[in-house]
Write an enzyme that holds these catalytic residues in place. Structure first.
Site, short mmCIF file in Angstrom:
data_model
loop_
_atom_site.label_atom_id
_atom_site.label_comp_id
_atom_site.label_asym_id
_atom_site.label_seq_id
_atom_site.Cartn_x
_atom_site.Cartn_y
_atom_site.Cartn_z
N CYS A 72 35.03 45.48 31.32
CA CYS A 72 34.95 46.23 32.57
C CYS A 72 34.86 47.72 32.26
O CYS A 72 35.59 48.22 31.41
CB CYS A 72 36.16 45.94 33.44
N CYS A 76 41.52 50.82 34.91
CA CYS A 76 42.81 50.47 35.53
C CYS A 76 43.81 50.20 34.39
O CYS A 76 43.59 49.31 33.57
CB CYS A 76 42.66 49.24 36.40
N CYS A 79 45.41 46.69 33.36
CA CYS A 79 44.51 45.53 33.26
C CYS A 79 44.04 45.31 31.83
O CYS A 79 43.55 46.24 31.17
CB CYS A 79 43.32 45.74 34.19
N CYS A 116 38.95 30.78 44.48
CA CYS A 116 38.76 32.24 44.40
C CYS A 116 37.98 32.57 43.13
O CYS A 116 38.47 32.32 42.02
CB CYS A 116 40.10 32.94 44.32
N CYS A 148 36.70 32.40 48.40
CA CYS A 148 36.99 33.83 48.36
C CYS A 148 36.30 34.41 47.12
O CYS A 148 36.24 33.76 46.08
CB CYS A 148 38.50 34.04 48.27
N CYS A 208 41.12 40.10 52.00
CA CYS A 208 42.27 39.76 51.17
C CYS A 208 42.56 40.98 50.30
O CYS A 208 41.68 41.44 49.57
CB CYS A 208 41.95 38.56 50.27
N ARG A 278 51.04 35.87 49.87
CA ARG A 278 51.00 35.03 48.66
C ARG A 278 51.95 35.55 47.59
O ARG A 278 51.93 36.74 47.26
CB ARG A 278 49.56 35.01 48.10
#
Ligand code: SF4
Length: 335
Positions: A72, A76, A79, A116, A148, A208, A278
């Site tokens: 990526c 972040c 992560c 998902c 999702c 979400c 959740r």
């Protein structure tokens, strides 16, 4: 001077306010997280009253599929897939449609309410978007299961194409408060994240969006995120509990306790009464022996692990749900 209700009555009043759709104040919200005089069981009982009103005893089990992992360009700092991470994670481009459909079948057979698909990366280009839209159509035509997608930043036009393809929900987490965002990421802003959520919502996709607690935020910042998600009408809120990913820039600084995790779930239920709350990533490591108590405020769980960390299997998760006196909810039951 107005007398403060005694702790148990205070908890009950919060539940009643949430049931009647009366907003609770930021001060009341903060007290849920910080006042040791409020008994945990009284908070859970009040949150359960709200959860039962909206969702009965049902629990929606979500199974994640990391359909593209690693590499990526975003940074972040929590992560394992970020450009700033020194950790090693499996790296692969988008899985084949056949592999994704096969994984979806496994998820459906394991009792999943929702499938998902998560892609690492900043966001889809036009070609990728068309591919994902076609894949969503196939999934929806094949399985009676909600779908999702979490594919990074999208604009209103891209959101509309996904909606047209049959996508139920788009995930894009806020992760932390606006004031703190610059401490966890430098390659995009909190406003970028909000814009994607607004794009999804503007075309009728369910939104979400959740957060990760345990990254050094204060209780006031947790309250801020819960209130923002209410304002953005997030219908699904994953509350993740930080687990250090080896190699990621954000260290192992988690001070969460099972009780603080449960209080946070209660808070989200009070502030977002009808949202699917959740108990998400990291529930096993952070809630430990109190895991099943999460089902009193929350009505949804992940099974079979998270993006780059393991978790309880679907069988173990379903067993916990039944043992705690709850039921596994399926999409077919709603048809
Ligand atoms: S959280 Fe998402 S956007 Fe951020 S580095 Fe990880 S995969 Fe990339």
């Amino acid at each position: 001077m107005e007398r403060m209700p005694e702790p148990k009555a205070f908890c009950h009043d919060l539940g009643m306010a949430a049931l009647h759709g009366d907003p609770i104040t930021p001060e009341q919200a903060l007290r849920v997280l910080t006042d040791p005089e409020l008994p945990l069981l009284a908070l859970l009982d009040a949150a359960f009253m709200v959860r039962r009103h909206h969702f009965g005893l049902g629990v929606r089990v979500h199974i994640l599929n990391n359909v593209q992992n690693g590499l990526c360009p975003e940074d972040c700092n929590y992560c394992a897939q970020s450009t700033s991470s020194a950790g090693s994670v499996p790296v692969y481009r988008l899985k084949s449609d056949a592999a994704i459909l096969e994984d979806a079948k496994r998820a459906y057979d394991s009792g999943a309410f929702r499938y998902c698909m998560v892609l690492s990366g900043r966001g889809p280009g036009e070609e990728r978007l068309d591919h994902l839209a076609a894949l969503v159509s196939r999934l929806k035509a094949t399985f009676p299961m909600e779908v999702c997608l979490s594919a990074g930043f999208i604009d209103p036009n891209q959101a509309a194409r996904l909606k047209q393809a049959g996508l139920d929900r788009y995930n894009h987490n806020l992760n932390t408060s606006e004031s703190r965002y610059g401490t966890i990421c430098h390659t995009h802003t909190y406003a970028d994240r909000v814009a994607t959520l607004e794009a999804a919502r503007s075309v009728g996709l369910e939104v979400c969006s959740g957060l990760i607690i345990g990254m050094g935020e204060g209780p006031d910042e947790v309250v801020e995120v819960a209130r923002t998600l209410n304002r953005l009408d997030a219908r699904s809120i994953p509350v993740n509990f930080y687990v250090h990913a080896p190699g990621s820039q954000l260290g192992d600084q988690n001070h969460l306790t099972p009780e603080s995790c449960l209080r946070t779930l209660c808070l989200f239920r009070f502030l977002n009464p009808s949202a699917e709350i959740r108990a998400a990533g990291g529930r096993e490591a952070n809630l430990r022996a109190l895991e099943s108590l999460a089902l009193y405020p929350a009505n949804s769980l992940f099974a079979e692990g998270y993006l780059n960390t393991g978790g309880h299997s679907a069988d173990k998760t379903l067993q916990m749900i039944v043992d705690a006196g709850f039921t596994v909810e399926r999409v077919d039951e709603h048809e």
